[in-house]
Enzyme design. Structure first.
Site, mmCIF file in Angstrom:
data_model
loop_
_atom_site.group_PDB
_atom_site.id
_atom_site.type_symbol
_atom_site.label_atom_id
_atom_site.label_comp_id
_atom_site.label_asym_id
_atom_site.label_seq_id
_atom_site.Cartn_x
_atom_site.Cartn_y
_atom_site.Cartn_z
ATOM 1 N N HIS A 1 0.474 -1.220 -0.101
ATOM 2 C CA HIS A 1 -0.415 -0.327 -0.083
ATOM 3 C C HIS A 1 0.842 1.051 -0.227
ATOM 4 O O HIS A 1 0.436 2.564 0.350
ATOM 5 C CB HIS A 1 -1.176 0.109 1.651
ATOM 6 N N ASP B 1 -6.231 4.267 9.936
ATOM 7 C CA ASP B 1 -7.270 4.908 9.694
ATOM 8 C C ASP B 1 -7.963 3.469 8.730
ATOM 9 O O ASP B 1 -9.008 3.561 8.871
ATOM 10 C CB ASP B 1 -7.845 6.186 8.811
ATOM 11 N N GLU C 1 -9.825 13.601 14.831
ATOM 12 C CA GLU C 1 -9.032 13.911 13.301
ATOM 13 C C GLU C 1 -9.704 15.129 12.818
ATOM 14 O O GLU C 1 -10.750 15.768 13.680
ATOM 15 C CB GLU C 1 -9.224 12.713 12.903
HETATM 16 P P1 FAD Z 1 4.090 -1.605 2.168
HETATM 17 O O1 FAD Z 1 4.216 -1.072 0.876
HETATM 18 O O2 FAD Z 1 3.971 -3.061 2.099
HETATM 19 O O3 FAD Z 1 5.683 -1.256 2.327
HETATM 20 C C1 FAD Z 1 6.098 -0.642 2.999
HETATM 21 C C2 FAD Z 1 7.615 -0.254 2.758
HETATM 22 O O4 FAD Z 1 7.778 -0.639 4.668
HETATM 23 C C3 FAD Z 1 8.154 -0.704 2.061
HETATM 24 O O5 FAD Z 1 9.941 0.103 2.112
HETATM 25 C C4 FAD Z 1 8.353 -2.425 3.114
HETATM 26 O O6 FAD Z 1 9.630 -2.684 1.830
HETATM 27 C C5 FAD Z 1 8.409 -1.807 4.284
HETATM 28 N N1 FAD Z 1 8.484 -3.449 5.180
HETATM 29 C C6 FAD Z 1 6.914 -4.018 4.614
HETATM 30 N N2 FAD Z 1 7.472 -5.097 5.303
HETATM 31 C C7 FAD Z 1 7.861 -4.405 6.042
HETATM 32 C C8 FAD Z 1 8.637 -5.579 7.517
HETATM 33 N N3 FAD Z 1 7.977 -6.162 8.132
HETATM 34 N N4 FAD Z 1 9.965 -5.004 7.909
HETATM 35 C C9 FAD Z 1 10.312 -3.933 7.401
HETATM 36 N N5 FAD Z 1 10.126 -3.399 6.180
HETATM 37 C C10 FAD Z 1 8.989 -3.671 5.906
HETATM 38 N N6 FAD Z 1 -0.630 5.076 7.275
HETATM 39 C C11 FAD Z 1 -0.905 5.627 8.706
HETATM 40 O O7 FAD Z 1 -0.361 5.828 9.321
HETATM 41 N N7 FAD Z 1 -2.676 5.808 8.783
HETATM 42 C C12 FAD Z 1 -3.305 6.065 8.428
HETATM 43 O O8 FAD Z 1 -4.221 5.543 8.465
HETATM 44 C C13 FAD Z 1 -3.213 5.369 7.066
HETATM 45 N N8 FAD Z 1 -3.705 4.914 5.851
HETATM 46 C C14 FAD Z 1 -4.271 4.099 4.941
HETATM 47 C C15 FAD Z 1 -5.057 3.949 3.652
HETATM 48 C C16 FAD Z 1 -4.742 3.813 2.307
HETATM 49 C C17 FAD Z 1 -5.963 3.692 2.054
HETATM 50 C C18 FAD Z 1 -3.822 3.527 2.321
HETATM 51 C C19 FAD Z 1 -3.173 3.070 0.823
HETATM 52 C C20 FAD Z 1 -2.053 3.807 2.708
HETATM 53 C C21 FAD Z 1 -2.711 3.959 4.188
HETATM 54 N N9 FAD Z 1 -1.506 4.667 4.853
HETATM 55 C C22 FAD Z 1 -1.735 4.859 6.597
HETATM 56 C C23 FAD Z 1 -0.177 4.551 4.247
HETATM 57 C C24 FAD Z 1 0.187 3.444 5.156
HETATM 58 O O9 FAD Z 1 0.814 3.464 6.215
HETATM 59 C C25 FAD Z 1 1.904 3.134 4.468
HETATM 60 O O10 FAD Z 1 1.460 3.111 3.026
HETATM 61 C C26 FAD Z 1 2.193 1.296 5.408
HETATM 62 O O11 FAD Z 1 3.746 0.945 4.643
HETATM 63 C C27 FAD Z 1 1.417 0.416 4.232
HETATM 64 O O12 FAD Z 1 1.682 -0.552 4.495
HETATM 65 P P2 FAD Z 1 2.027 -2.142 3.709
HETATM 66 O O13 FAD Z 1 1.897 -2.883 4.400
HETATM 67 O O14 FAD Z 1 1.403 -1.809 2.411
HETATM 68 O O15 FAD Z 1 3.891 -2.064 2.912
#
Ligand code: FAD
Length: 503
Positions: free
Chosen positions: A69, A133, A249
């Site tokens: 994400h 969120d 918020e």
């Molecule tokens: P990914 O996109 O898969 O990874 C993000 C980064 O973390 C990459 O660099 C990856 O290599 C690294 N990573 C992933 N897993 C691990 C692991 N296990 N160990 C070490 N590194 C790792 N953020 C907020 O803080 N608050 C919110 O309310 C919020 N709402 C969101 C709503 C939506 C619809 C979306 C799309 C995003 C939102 N986000 C929010 C952002 C979100 O927290 C970040 O995009 C986060 O990186 C997404 O998590 P993911 O698991 O998809 O990570």
């Protein structure tokens, strides 16, 4: 071929559909080209692959991917392996959440989605304290950034609510770290953008779960009244729980048409108050969003508690929107909006999102220049704005925030559409993002980007400021060949010839 010989319990896949998924992310703005995708079932699986990459002379990188994400390819890699932490394939599975009810914490796999953490802990009447969120994000992904929502003013970000981690470092070692053990690694990994290791287990603090939430929205046409009230509400963080809200918020409404965007489902057509009657001509409205948790057994006092808190606020008196809902439904509210957008084909579109932390002393200037200036009266997505208390953030973590006791998150969560309308095009929104950053720079508004994205190391050095030296030092210690999370584009992988290889 080397990796295939490693004896992995999970699954290593070169299936085109797996590779395609791992090449993309929610942003749909960049594309990686991984060689293979690993679906691990244990820290050992990951350690084997990282060790192979660390010892490889061919130049292999390894990127953990949670739920993908990210916006700008942060979890992607080219010429390497993506470790798909969330969702699994085949018979073996990573460990399920383990709730320690008496100790009030839960041990979870790094790829666990927050929605599943919630479901597991609710079986024991417990829940994590600090949220995002949206719950379809992985634990490792949000802990690599910070993890923020309306509870952060009270409990701090998610990274302030972790007791212990298991991490696979860039050398392939599996280390447990906490306040007391491998302390440097612990703080570096939290908010560390995946640069120092892959989180395979996190121990997360829990509290007794409420079962209901009163969710309230009130409107303002005056920005300073809006921010004074937000700041007043977050100043109550140390008060007993019956004298403060649990969630604070807010969002900006620059165009009346957007009142029904995906973050404002509360303003439903059956709502009696017509927003159009409140909209100032050519102006901007601000919506304060607050919530109070309660249990059915304490339902008698909730009316009084809320009334007492609302009495001190200066919103437009005819603009109170209230609803009571289950705690789970409140936390999972964005998923409901996601389903609606998906059904209209509006979810899988490019997302040029911009998230900024803004010092509170400059938020009025930002309002004037951006909400009432650059944005015009058109925007294609929600714009969140809420303040947080810096003293709830551990300065030893890797994340950077402005140098003031209070700072705001402003999240411009816009979608680019191919609708023929210029203001919705990707190019227009990208240009507007650049204009906003330029404006802040010229106006001396010292913003820090949340979920940062830069392309040069100099920009990263500026971003980290006085935390850069430490960040660099930790990188050299825990991922000296820069093989982890190269999609962040902070460090370039180094692959010396065999004779120079580290032992
Ligand atoms: P990914 O996109 O898969 O990874 C993000 C980064 O973390 C990459 O660099 C990856 O290599 C690294 N990573 C992933 N897993 C691990 C692991 N296990 N160990 C070490 N590194 C790792 N953020 C907020 O803080 N608050 C919110 O309310 C919020 N709402 C969101 C709503 C939506 C619809 C979306 C799309 C995003 C939102 N986000 C929010 C952002 C979100 O927290 C970040 O995009 C986060 O990186 C997404 O998590 P993911 O698991 O998809 O990570």
């Amino acid at each position: 071929m080397e990796i295939l010989r490693l004896g992995i319990d999970g699954q290593l896949s070169v299936d085109p559909s797996d590779v395609e998924t791992a090449s993309l992310d929610f942003g749909l703005l960049t594309r990686g080209q991984p060689l293979a995708v690993l679906h691990p079932v244990s820290a050992q699986d990951i350690a084997r692959v990282v060790k192979a990459a660390y010892g490889s002379n061919q130049g292999m990188t390894v990127s953990a991917r949670g739920h993908g994400h990210s916006i700008n390819g942060q979890a992607q890699t080219t010429n390497g392996v993506v470790i798909q932490m969330s969702g699994w394939k085949g018979g073996n599975k990573p460990p399920r959440p383990h709730v320690w009810a008496e100790e009030r914490y839960v041990d979870v796999w790094g790829g666990e989605l927050w929605i599943d953490v919630l479901k597991s802990t609710l079986e024991y009447g417990l829940a994590p304290k600090s949220w995002t969120d949206y719950l379809y994000l992985s634990v490792g992904g949000t802990l690599s950034n910070a993890g923020i929502s309306g509870q952060a003013f009270n409990h701090g970000p998610q990274i302030s609510n972790v007791y212990e981690l298991d991490v696979v470092t860039g050398k392939g070692e599996v280390l447990t770290c906490s306040e007391d053990e491998n302390t440097e690694l612990f703080h570096a990994v939290l908010g560390g953008l995946g640069q120092f290791g892959i989180i395979t287990r996190a121990r997360i603090s829990l509290e007794p779960a409420p079962n209901m939430v009163r969710w309230i929205r009130v409107l303002y046409s005056n920005f300073s009244a809006f921010t004074s009230d937000q700041e007043h509400l977050i100043s109550l963080h140390a008060e007993p729980s019956n004298q403060k809200f649990d969630y604070v918020e807010g969002f900006v409404i620059v165009a009346e048409g957007l009142i029904n965007n995906w973050r404002s489902s509360l303003f439903s057509p059956q709502n009696p108050v017509k927003i159009s009657t409140l909209f100032p001509t050519g102006g901007v409205l601000y919506c304060l969003e607050i919530a109070k948790n309660y249990h059915e057994s304490t339902a008698q006092t909730i009316d009084q508690e809320v009334e007492f808190l609302l009495k001190k606020l200066n919103f437009i008196s005819t603009s109170v929107f209230t609803t009571d809902l289950l705690y789970v439904d409140f936390l999972d509210r964005v998923h409901m909006a996601e389903m609606k957008l998906r059904s209209k084909g509006l979810w899988e579109v490019p997302h040029p999102w911009l998230n900024l932390f803004i010092p509170s002393s400059k938020i009025a200037e930002f309002d004037k220049g951006v909400f009432k200036g650059i944005l015009g009266n058109k925007t294609s997505g929600p714009i969140l704005i809420y303040p947080m208390n810096k003293n709830k953030w551990d300065h030893r973590s890797s994340v950077v925030t402005p140098d003031e006791g209070l700072f705001y998150l402003v999240a411009l969560l816009r979608s680019a559409l191919d609708s023929g309308e210029e203001t919705q095009s990707l190019e227009y929104l990208n240009n507007q993002n650049r204009q906003i950053l330029r404006y802040c720079d010229e106006a001396g508004i010292k913003v820090k980007r949340y979920l940062p994205h830069y392309t040069t190391q100099q920009e990263w050095m500026d971003h980290f400021g006085n935390k850069w030296d430490r960040f660099y030092e930790m990188k050299m210690e825990f991922d000296p060949r820069h093989i982890l999370a190269s999609g962040q584009r902070i460090f370039t992988p180094t692959f010396p010839s065999l004779s120079n290889m580290p032992s």
